[in-house]
Design a protein around this motif. Sequence first.
Motif, PDB file in Angstrom:
ATOM      1  N   VAL A   1      61.282  73.572 -10.162  1.00  0.00           N
ATOM      2  CA  VAL A   1      60.440  73.936  -9.018  1.00  0.00           C
ATOM      3  C   VAL A   1      61.332  74.059  -7.783  1.00  0.00           C
ATOM      4  CG1 VAL A   1      58.574  73.197  -7.498  1.00  0.00           C
ATOM      5  CG2 VAL A   1      58.415  72.792  -9.969  1.00  0.00           C
ATOM      6  N   LYS A   2      61.393  75.245  -7.184  1.00  0.00           N
ATOM      7  CA  LYS A   2      62.263  75.467  -6.025  1.00  0.00           C
ATOM      8  C   LYS A   2      61.698  74.869  -4.743  1.00  0.00           C
ATOM      9  CE  LYS A   2      65.204  79.512  -6.791  1.00  0.00           C
ATOM     10  NZ  LYS A   2      65.557  80.846  -6.252  1.00  0.00           N
ATOM     11  N   GLN A   3      60.409  75.120  -4.494  1.00  0.00           N
ATOM     12  CA  GLN A   3      59.752  74.566  -3.303  1.00  0.00           C
ATOM     13  C   GLN A   3      58.434  73.947  -3.699  1.00  0.00           C
ATOM     14  OE1 GLN A   3      59.993  76.479   0.737  1.00  0.00           O
ATOM     15  NE2 GLN A   3      60.773  78.233  -0.418  1.00  0.00           N
ATOM     16  N   LEU A   4      58.116  72.864  -3.022  1.00  0.00           N
ATOM     17  CA  LEU A   4      56.888  72.129  -3.299  1.00  0.00           C
ATOM     18  C   LEU A   4      56.121  71.933  -2.003  1.00  0.00           C
ATOM     19  CD1 LEU A   4      55.107  70.334  -5.182  1.00  0.00           C
ATOM     20  CD2 LEU A   4      56.612  68.425  -4.548  1.00  0.00           C
ATOM     21  N   GLY A   5      54.919  72.502  -1.928  1.00  0.00           N
ATOM     22  CA  GLY A   5      54.063  72.326  -0.757  1.00  0.00           C
ATOM     23  C   GLY A   5      52.854  71.488  -1.136  1.00  0.00           C
ATOM     24  N   ILE A   6      52.676  70.338  -0.485  1.00  0.00           N
ATOM     25  CA  ILE A   6      51.569  69.435  -0.807  1.00  0.00           C
ATOM     26  C   ILE A   6      50.860  69.005   0.467  1.00  0.00           C
ATOM     27  CG2 ILE A   6      50.869  67.273  -1.899  1.00  0.00           C
ATOM     28  CD1 ILE A   6      53.221  67.276  -3.626  1.00  0.00           C
ATOM     29  N   GLU A   7      49.541  68.982   0.409  1.00  0.00           N
ATOM     30  CA  GLU A   7      48.790  68.299   1.462  1.00  0.00           C
ATOM     31  C   GLU A   7      48.462  66.908   0.926  1.00  0.00           C
ATOM     32  OE1 GLU A   7      45.860  69.688   4.691  1.00  0.00           O
ATOM     33  OE2 GLU A   7      44.596  69.269   2.957  1.00  0.00           O
ATOM     34  N   PHE A   8      49.104  65.903   1.519  1.00  0.00           N
ATOM     35  CA  PHE A   8      48.865  64.523   1.108  1.00  0.00           C
ATOM     36  C   PHE A   8      47.668  63.966   1.863  1.00  0.00           C
ATOM     37  CE2 PHE A   8      53.405  64.858  -0.038  1.00  0.00           C
ATOM     38  CZ  PHE A   8      53.334  64.377  -1.345  1.00  0.00           C
ATOM     39  N   HIS A   9      46.757  63.350   1.119  1.00  0.00           N
ATOM     40  CA  HIS A   9      45.546  62.775   1.697  1.00  0.00           C
ATOM     41  C   HIS A   9      45.653  61.253   1.700  1.00  0.00           C
ATOM     42  CE1 HIS A   9      44.437  66.807   0.335  1.00  0.00           C
ATOM     43  NE2 HIS A   9      43.462  66.778   1.238  1.00  0.00           N
ATOM     44  N   PHE A  10      45.099  60.652   2.749  1.00  0.00           N
ATOM     45  CA  PHE A  10      45.172  59.196   2.898  1.00  0.00           C
ATOM     46  C   PHE A  10      43.786  58.630   3.203  1.00  0.00           C
ATOM     47  CE2 PHE A  10      49.358  60.854   3.973  1.00  0.00           C
ATOM     48  CZ  PHE A  10      50.167  60.077   3.158  1.00  0.00           C
TER      49      PHE A  10
ATOM     50  N   LYS B  34      41.252  56.897  14.959  1.00  0.00           N
ATOM     51  CA  LYS B  34      42.053  55.956  15.726  1.00  0.00           C
ATOM     52  C   LYS B  34      42.203  54.662  14.933  1.00  0.00           C
ATOM     53  CE  LYS B  34      42.586  53.973  20.350  1.00  0.00           C
ATOM     54  NZ  LYS B  34      43.195  52.734  19.831  1.00  0.00           N
ATOM     55  N   THR B  35      43.436  54.168  14.830  1.00  0.00           N
ATOM     56  CA  THR B  35      43.708  52.925  14.132  1.00  0.00           C
ATOM     57  C   THR B  35      44.365  51.938  15.098  1.00  0.00           C
ATOM     58  OG1 THR B  35      45.960  53.521  13.425  1.00  0.00           O
ATOM     59  CG2 THR B  35      44.135  54.297  12.051  1.00  0.00           C
ATOM     60  N   LYS B  36      44.683  50.763  14.602  1.00  0.00           N
ATOM     61  CA  LYS B  36      45.332  49.757  15.434  1.00  0.00           C
ATOM     62  C   LYS B  36      46.708  50.216  15.896  1.00  0.00           C
ATOM     63  CE  LYS B  36      43.069  45.763  13.276  1.00  0.00           C
ATOM     64  NZ  LYS B  36      43.288  44.516  12.515  1.00  0.00           N
ATOM     65  N   THR B  37      47.335  51.091  15.142  1.00  0.00           N
ATOM     66  CA  THR B  37      48.696  51.529  15.458  1.00  0.00           C
ATOM     67  C   THR B  37      48.747  52.912  16.095  1.00  0.00           C
ATOM     68  OG1 THR B  37      48.938  52.368  13.195  1.00  0.00           O
ATOM     69  CG2 THR B  37      49.706  50.122  13.621  1.00  0.00           C
ATOM     70  N   GLY B  38      47.596  53.533  16.326  1.00  0.00           N
ATOM     71  CA  GLY B  38      47.590  54.851  16.962  1.00  0.00           C
ATOM     72  C   GLY B  38      46.620  55.781  16.273  1.00  0.00           C
ATOM     73  N   PHE B  39      46.757  57.063  16.535  1.00  0.00           N
ATOM     74  CA  PHE B  39      45.903  58.065  15.918  1.00  0.00           C
ATOM     75  C   PHE B  39      46.517  58.509  14.594  1.00  0.00           C
ATOM     76  CE2 PHE B  39      44.696  58.363  20.370  1.00  0.00           C
ATOM     77  CZ  PHE B  39      43.310  58.440  20.287  1.00  0.00           C
ATOM     78  N   ARG B  40      45.689  58.593  13.554  1.00  0.00           N
ATOM     79  CA  ARG B  40      46.148  59.007  12.234  1.00  0.00           C
ATOM     80  C   ARG B  40      45.253  60.132  11.723  1.00  0.00           C
ATOM     81  NH1 ARG B  40      50.794  57.021  13.034  1.00  0.00           N
ATOM     82  NH2 ARG B  40      51.138  54.794  12.615  1.00  0.00           N
ATOM     83  N   SER B  41      45.865  61.061  11.006  1.00  0.00           N
ATOM     84  CA  SER B  41      45.118  62.143  10.387  1.00  0.00           C
ATOM     85  C   SER B  41      44.718  61.736   8.974  1.00  0.00           C
ATOM     86  CB  SER B  41      45.973  63.412  10.341  1.00  0.00           C
ATOM     87  OG  SER B  41      45.316  64.432   9.620  1.00  0.00           O
ATOM     88  N   CYS B  42      43.733  62.439   8.448  1.00  0.00           N
ATOM     89  CA  CYS B  42      43.333  62.192   7.062  1.00  0.00           C
ATOM     90  C   CYS B  42      44.363  62.725   6.093  1.00  0.00           C
ATOM     91  CB  CYS B  42      42.006  62.883   6.766  1.00  0.00           C
ATOM     92  SG  CYS B  42      42.141  64.696   6.733  1.00  0.00           S
ATOM     93  N   CYS B  43      45.124  63.721   6.562  1.00  0.00           N
ATOM     94  CA  CYS B  43      45.997  64.428   5.630  1.00  0.00           C
ATOM     95  C   CYS B  43      47.159  65.109   6.356  1.00  0.00           C
ATOM     96  CB  CYS B  43      45.204  65.452   4.830  1.00  0.00           C
ATOM     97  SG  CYS B  43      43.700  66.047   5.620  1.00  0.00           S
ATOM     98  N   TYR B  44      48.236  65.258   5.605  1.00  0.00           N
ATOM     99  CA  TYR B  44      49.481  65.780   6.174  1.00  0.00           C
ATOM    100  C   TYR B  44      50.079  66.819   5.230  1.00  0.00           C
ATOM    101  CZ  TYR B  44      49.159  61.721   9.254  1.00  0.00           C
ATOM    102  OH  TYR B  44      48.724  60.795  10.174  1.00  0.00           O
ATOM    103  N   GLU B  45      50.389  67.989   5.774  1.00  0.00           N
ATOM    104  CA  GLU B  45      51.054  69.030   4.987  1.00  0.00           C
ATOM    105  C   GLU B  45      52.562  68.796   5.005  1.00  0.00           C
ATOM    106  OE1 GLU B  45      50.177  72.976   6.213  1.00  0.00           O
ATOM    107  OE2 GLU B  45      48.007  72.781   5.921  1.00  0.00           O
ATOM    108  N   MET B  46      53.157  68.841   3.844  1.00  0.00           N
ATOM    109  CA  MET B  46      54.611  68.721   3.735  1.00  0.00           C
ATOM    110  C   MET B  46      55.120  69.768   2.757  1.00  0.00           C
ATOM    111  SD  MET B  46      55.069  64.580   3.514  1.00  0.00           S
ATOM    112  CE  MET B  46      53.715  63.540   4.102  1.00  0.00           C
ATOM    113  N   VAL B  47      56.261  70.351   3.081  1.00  0.00           N
ATOM    114  CA  VAL B  47      56.896  71.296   2.179  1.00  0.00           C
ATOM    115  C   VAL B  47      58.319  70.813   1.927  1.00  0.00           C
ATOM    116  CG1 VAL B  47      57.450  73.697   1.675  1.00  0.00           C
ATOM    117  CG2 VAL B  47      55.500  73.165   3.164  1.00  0.00           C
ATOM    118  N   TYR B  48      58.682  70.789   0.656  1.00  0.00           N
ATOM    119  CA  TYR B  48      59.992  70.309   0.215  1.00  0.00           C
ATOM    120  C   TYR B  48      60.792  71.450  -0.407  1.00  0.00           C
ATOM    121  CZ  TYR B  48      58.105  65.483   0.347  1.00  0.00           C
ATOM    122  OH  TYR B  48      57.554  64.280   0.726  1.00  0.00           O
ATOM    123  N   ILE B  49      62.095  71.366  -0.287  1.00  0.00           N
ATOM    124  CA  ILE B  49      62.992  72.204  -1.091  1.00  0.00           C
ATOM    125  C   ILE B  49      63.636  71.321  -2.148  1.00  0.00           C
ATOM    126  CG2 ILE B  49      63.498  73.967   0.651  1.00  0.00           C
ATOM    127  CD1 ILE B  49      66.146  72.433   1.213  1.00  0.00           C
TER     128      ILE B  49
END
Length: 314
Positions: free
Chosen positions: A247-256, A293-308
Motif C-alpha cells: 500500500v503506497k498511501q493510506l488515508g484514514i479518518e480515525f474516530h474517537f 469540550k474536554t478537561k484538556t481543551g476542544f477535541r473533535s470526534c474524528c481526525y483525517e490522516m494520510v500516510y505514505i
Amino acid sequence: MASVSFSLKWFLLIACPMCFAVIFLLNRINVFQSNFYLSKSVMSDNRLVTNQNKSGVDDNRLVTDENASFLSRRNELVFIGPSTVTLNSNMNEEEMDIAFFKFISKRHFACENSIRFGNVLDGGWDLCIAEPYRPQQPCLVYSFGISYDFSFDDAVAARFNCTVRSFDPSMKTVNDHRRSEHVWFYKIGIGGENIINKDNWSLKTLPTIISSFNETDKVIDYLKMDVEDSEWPSLVPMLADDSMSKVKQLGIEFHFPRTDAKTLYHSYLLLRQLEDAGFRRWYFAQNYYHIRKTKTGFRSCCYEMVYINTRFLK
C-alpha cells in the motif's frame, strides 16, 4: 494572508454553528501555509534534512541518509522528523489525553505536491502526488466507506485512469455494480474478522478482500478508510500479515467515540505498529463537524490522516 488564531476559530464555531465550512477552509489555508514555510526552512539547507534524518535512523531505520538525499533532490517531499511523543500505560486520563493528541498531530513529512480529490469538505481526500507516490497506470485504489458519495472515487479514476474498488455495506439501495469504466462498487465492508454483523452487513478483513480479487501481489496506490470507528479493529489483521507492504498511501479518518486512558493507549499502540510497518503521516486535519469540550481543551470526534509508505522510497 494572515493566519486566523485558534481562539478566534473556536469563538466563531460556538457563536455560529454554520461557520464550520469557513473554519474548515481557513484551517486548510493554514495547513498549506505551514507546509510552505516549513519546506522553505528545510530546503534552504539540505544538510538540515540529513541531520534530522540521522535522528530518525533509530525510528525503525526506514528513513536513511540515502532517502533524505533522494527527498531533497525533488523539493516536493520533505522529511520533518520522527515521532518524539511516547505514551505509557501508567499515565492518568488527563496526561494520556494531552500526550495522545499531541502524538497524532505530529507530521513526519511535508508533501509539497498534493491534490484534494472529491468534495472540498467531507467526502474529499488528499493525495500526495510527489514521486514516487504519484499513481501511474496500471494503478489501483481501494475506497472503504462511501455513504452515497463517490466524489473521491470518481475524481481519482478520471484523473489517473486507476481501477477503483469502492466498498460500503451500509448503502441499502445500492448493490454490487460497475459504476463507470474504472469504478466498481461492492456491498461489503472492512472489519477485524470475516463476519455478518448485527446489521446483516458482510464484513471482511483486508487480506481476505485483496485475495478475493487475486490482487495479493499488486500495489495499492491509495487505500482510503472512512468507516465510522471500524478502522480500529480493521487495523489488527491489516498489520498482522504483509498486506500493507504494497500500500503506497493510506488515508484514514480515525474516530474517537471513547477517550478514556485505556482506549487511547490501545489506539496509540496500533498507530505505533503502523509506523513500525513503515507508514509516516504527511497530512493531519480534524473534522469540525463534531467538536466537544474536554478537561484538556476542544477535541473533535474524528481526525483525517494520510500516510505514505516509506518502503517505496528505497
